[in-house]
Write an enzyme that holds these catalytic residues in place. Sequence first.
Site, mmCIF file in Angstrom:
data_model
loop_
_atom_site.group_PDB
_atom_site.id
_atom_site.type_symbol
_atom_site.label_atom_id
_atom_site.label_comp_id
_atom_site.label_asym_id
_atom_site.label_seq_id
_atom_site.Cartn_x
_atom_site.Cartn_y
_atom_site.Cartn_z
ATOM 1 N N CYS A 81 0.831 -1.206 0.000
ATOM 2 C CA CYS A 81 0.000 0.000 0.000
ATOM 3 C C CYS A 81 0.865 1.256 0.000
ATOM 4 O O CYS A 81 0.477 2.290 -0.534
ATOM 5 C CB CYS A 81 -0.929 -0.003 1.207
ATOM 6 N N CYS A 106 14.143 4.505 -5.865
ATOM 7 C CA CYS A 106 12.677 4.413 -5.763
ATOM 8 C C CYS A 106 12.271 5.073 -4.446
ATOM 9 O O CYS A 106 12.917 6.025 -4.016
ATOM 10 C CB CYS A 106 12.202 2.953 -5.851
#
Length: 391
Positions: free
Chosen positions: A195, A349
């Site tokens: 999530c 990232c």
Amino acid sequence: MPPLVEPAAELTVDEVRRYSRHLIIPDVGMAGQKRLKNARVLCVGAGGLGSPALLYLAAAGVGTLGVIDFDVVDESNLQRQVIHGQSDVGRPKAESAAASVREINPLVDVVVHNEALTNDNVMEIFSRYDLIVDGTDNFATRYMVNDAAVLLGKPYVWGSIYRFDGQASVFWAEHGPCYRCLYPEPPPPGMVPSCAEGGVLGVLCASIGSIQVNEAIKLLTGIGDPLVGRLMIYDALEMNYRSVKVRKDPECPLCGKNPTITQLLDDYEAFCGAVSEEAQEAASGSTITAAELKSWQDRGDDIYVIDVREPNEYEIVSIPGAVLIPKGEFLNGSALERLPQDKKIVLHCKSGARSAECLAIVKNAGFSDAVHVGGGVLSWVKTVDPSLPTY
């Protein structure tokens, strides 16, 4: 299915007043409410699913409510973790959740486990409770919760959320399948975003969390038809619920006829492989810190910084000078033709997992001196530019 717990001896006058709307439901009644009072339920996690689950378990009158969570409240949690408030930012989630539970219902005995759930404590902690409500958000903990519950003979209510989709089920090996019957093996590393990487609609947590509490109440009081042997799938965008039958696998290594898993695994992180072996090998000796990247930029080194996150993440916050090439383009190979041959490739990232996977691809393509930033954007914000937002 028989009730999971015996009823308490009596309800006090205050309890009768508080739970009157339950008491006048014939299927619950005095006996059902007494069973709730006598129940001991543990909620694993006080996050997106744990927040509504804890609030409604408390409001329902579950007598002893345990909460285990090692994390602290972050501002990004408040979009969905409604058990916490602005004043709780920086506070341990287990303590914040316990305070809210006591505010909702002072008649509930709250047990705080301000620690991580691990191989060393899961069996002892689970043994104190009648029922487990699983609000975890990673595969390693899910498999550990399942294995501990099966080995102890405990039922548990499972839920999962991602973006607009949710799932819920009840796993109880004595009466149906376990989590391993549904998912014998974890997905390949990096295949399913968390999530934190992919996002989740805040209100979806309430939808799935309330279903988990509904199932818990049914199990504790022995009413209705629990989700044992069924997987409930919810699509919030289409407002569609569907149920899929899940059969017990007779060859399940944990709950099948001839189980081969008779104790907890030594390392659930390794079993689930949060990062593939190829990525681990690629990152070994090729990981730099955010501070090192900043020093390379300040010196004017000939580098090409690539952000492998998704466009919506890039819009929230980005490292100055980074070019966006999402991970999917590395997986399908289209990104490789965009990489310069005369510059050092630096990948990053959000936290380092996705960039490590991309690093393996880049190295296999011949860019042997490529590196990635350990900790990603989170590390950059923490150590280089705290003025930037996080998510």
